[in-house]
Design an enzyme around this catalytic site. Structure first.
Site, PDB file in Angstrom:
ATOM      1  N   GLU A 283      28.189 -12.819  39.615  1.00 57.35           N
ATOM      2  CA  GLU A 283      29.773 -14.151  39.345  1.00 57.35           C
ATOM      3  C   GLU A 283      28.999 -14.823  38.588  1.00 57.35           C
ATOM      4  OE1 GLU A 283      31.901 -14.898  41.529  1.00 57.35           O
ATOM      5  OE2 GLU A 283      31.676 -12.375  41.393  1.00 57.35           O
ATOM      6  N   TRP A 314      59.124 -20.448  34.115  1.00 53.94           N
ATOM      7  CA  TRP A 314      58.380 -21.028  35.387  1.00 53.94           C
ATOM      8  C   TRP A 314      59.501 -22.279  36.225  1.00 53.94           C
ATOM      9  CZ3 TRP A 314      54.060 -18.391  36.226  1.00 53.94           C
ATOM     10  CH2 TRP A 314      52.826 -18.380  35.571  1.00 53.94           C
ATOM     11  N   TRP A 390      42.695 -20.328  36.629  1.00 50.82           N
ATOM     12  CA  TRP A 390      44.134 -19.992  36.720  1.00 50.82           C
ATOM     13  C   TRP A 390      44.991 -19.025  36.123  1.00 50.82           C
ATOM     14  CZ3 TRP A 390      47.542 -22.836  39.551  1.00 50.82           C
ATOM     15  CH2 TRP A 390      46.332 -24.351  40.301  1.00 50.82           C
TER      16      TRP A 390
END
Length: 484
Positions: A283, A314, A390
């Site tokens: 990680e 979008w 994101w």
């Protein structure tokens, strides 16, 4: 000659590479100063809780330097203007700092370098926020890795102890009489408002708090990290992200602790423990990977890593976006995450993925709007990690989630918050619901709603979208993008 150590995202004295180099080059009668510049409210993402955390870090760092007989001069203004004023007083200035890879930071540093070098000085930056120099890990063709796993494997292959060695700092080498005090610059004084966030903050700033978290995690939870990290109602993560970002805890310290525990598990022949610890190492290397992506692709501050995703159609439904921001979507696991973010300035990583994918796939809202909202709220905002996460959720980034793999909020909730403990903590209006209904309360009959005193549409919102329909539409739109 004036030597300046410029603190940025490295707010600690211990194991600070740039600070060590500064001290080693500040000998004899050279004047010196320790500097922090706060470019107040000019960064496009401004979070009050984050400023509170930063202020606590600065207060503690200033106190540590004071205890050693020195001063941290904290000024307000644009960095290039600040150094321009300094070079008006001292023509020959040497600046020492640690490197930052964010595009706006490299632009700032280039401006400062020009100011300094035009007056005969020098600008010296060092690798401290990452194990490897950004751009150093390359594939067999000498190009950047676009996929995490081969990047991770290569990084582990070339990793040596010197990459995470302790860079010892000895302030006693400096002569107090040579410390220089700036005049004519505006001292930075944080807004009084930050105090209200400080008193209620979920995360506390400063190295002392960071080390407490690091020791507690490594001693009590690291051996179960892989097993528990995905469950938001369990204290299974390190909670170190903000401290790593601001540099109160160094990334090398994290790796030293991790590898120390790995060596112990090898001696004790505990394979299960090794797997748990290695997962945390992996990680941490995701963070390293995203830093390298930012270094190679500064355009991602505005664009999708996979350029074709900037042609996605979008939606811009302000009502649905507001519902998402406020935690009123009618999907409990999503709403609990958003309310945690709004209240605490932090969100569990599993829930970050769920909420991000809900915005980009169920609501089909541009990932940049979600990135910006997270950036406004998160204490641990780190551009590379936030942007990478994101774009991963939107299928637009490096090694992103394939467009056809879309989280089902109800299934995610049942899997990772089985009894609804996390949901009930942040959605008190659903506390009366049993596990049977906590994940999708809209499925209750009118009789059941009366039984548990939760009326859908009144006490808790009805779902703002139908997941099955939204999933099909997301796949239809995103399938038009070339997938590589």
């Amino acid at each position: 000659m004036l030597n300046i150590y410029w603190f940025r995202k490295d707010l600690r004295i211990i194991d600070n590479r740039g600070l060590r180099e500064f001290i080693n080059n500040t000998s004899g009668e050279k004047q010196f100063l320790f500097l922090y510049i706060k470019n107040k409210n000019t960064f496009r993402y401004f979070g009050e809780k984050r400023i509170s955390f930063l202020t606590e870090c600065l207060e503690e760092l200033k106190g540590e330097l004071t205890n050693s007989g020195f001063n941290l001069q904290i000024v307000e203004g644009k960095s290039s203007d600040t150094f321009r004023k300094i070079t008006d007083l001292h023509n020959e200035v040497s600046v020492f700092c640690n490197m930052q890879v964010e595009p706006y930071c490299t632009g700032r540093d280039n401006d400062v370098r020009e100011v300094i070098e035009n007056k005969g000085g020098s600008f010296n930056s060092f690798i401290d926020a990452t194990l490897f120099e950004p751009g150093e890990i390359k594939n067999g063709n000498g190009e950047q890795y676009k996929i995490y796993t081969p990047f991770k494997n290569k990084a582990l292959e070339v990793l040596r102890k010197q990459n995470y060695m302790n860079h010892e700092v000895d302030l006693s080498k400096l002569e107090k009489k040579n410390e220089f005090f700036l005049k004519g610059l505006k001292e930075y004084k944080p807004d009084k408002e930050y105090k209200k966030y400080k008193s209620s903050a979920f995360l506390k700033g400063g190295r002392k708090q960071g080390i407490i978290l690091l020791k507690d995690f490594c001693q009590n939870r690291l051996d179960e990290y892989k097993s528990k990290r995905d469950y938001p109602f369990v204290n299974g993560t390190s909670l170190l992200s903000a401290h790593i970002h601001f540099g109160t805890v160094g990334i090398r310290e994290c790796f030293r602790n991790a590898f120390s525990r790995l060596e112990k598990s090898n001696v004790d022949n505990k394979e299960d423990s090794r797997n748990e610890i290695q997962t945390w190492v992996n990680e941490l290397l995701w963070r390293e990977f995203y830093y390298h992506i930012t270094f190679h692709n500064p355009r991602i501050i505005f664009e999708s890593f996979r350029k074709e995703y900037d042609s996605v159609k979008w939606e811009y439904d302000e009502g649905k976006f507001s519902s998402w921001c406020e935690g009123k979507t009618g999907f409990p696991i999503v709403d609990a995450g958003m309310r945690q973010l709004n209240k605490e300035g932090w969100m569990h990583n599993r829930v970050r993925m769920i909420t991000a994918m809900f915005l980009t796939k169920d609501l089909l809202i541009d990932w940049r709007l979600g990135e910006k909202y997270f950036a406004e709220k998160l204490i641990d905002l780190d551009f590379s990690s936030n942007n990478g996460g994101w774009q991963w959720s939107a299928s637009a980034g490096a090694d992103a989630q394939p467009y056809f793999r879309i989280f089902n909020p109800g299934m995610q909730s049942r899997k990772f918050d089985k009894d609804g403990n996390y949901i009930k903590k942040y959605l008190p209006e659903l506390k009366s619901l049993p596990a049977e209904f906590i994940h999708e309360p809209n499925l209750m009959s009118m009789m059941e709603q009366k039984m548990y005193s939760v009326e859908i549409g009144k006490d808790y919102p009805a779902p703002i979208v139908d997941h099955k329909t939204a999933r099909a539409e997301a796949i239809r739109r995103l399938s038009k993008m070339k997938y590589e």
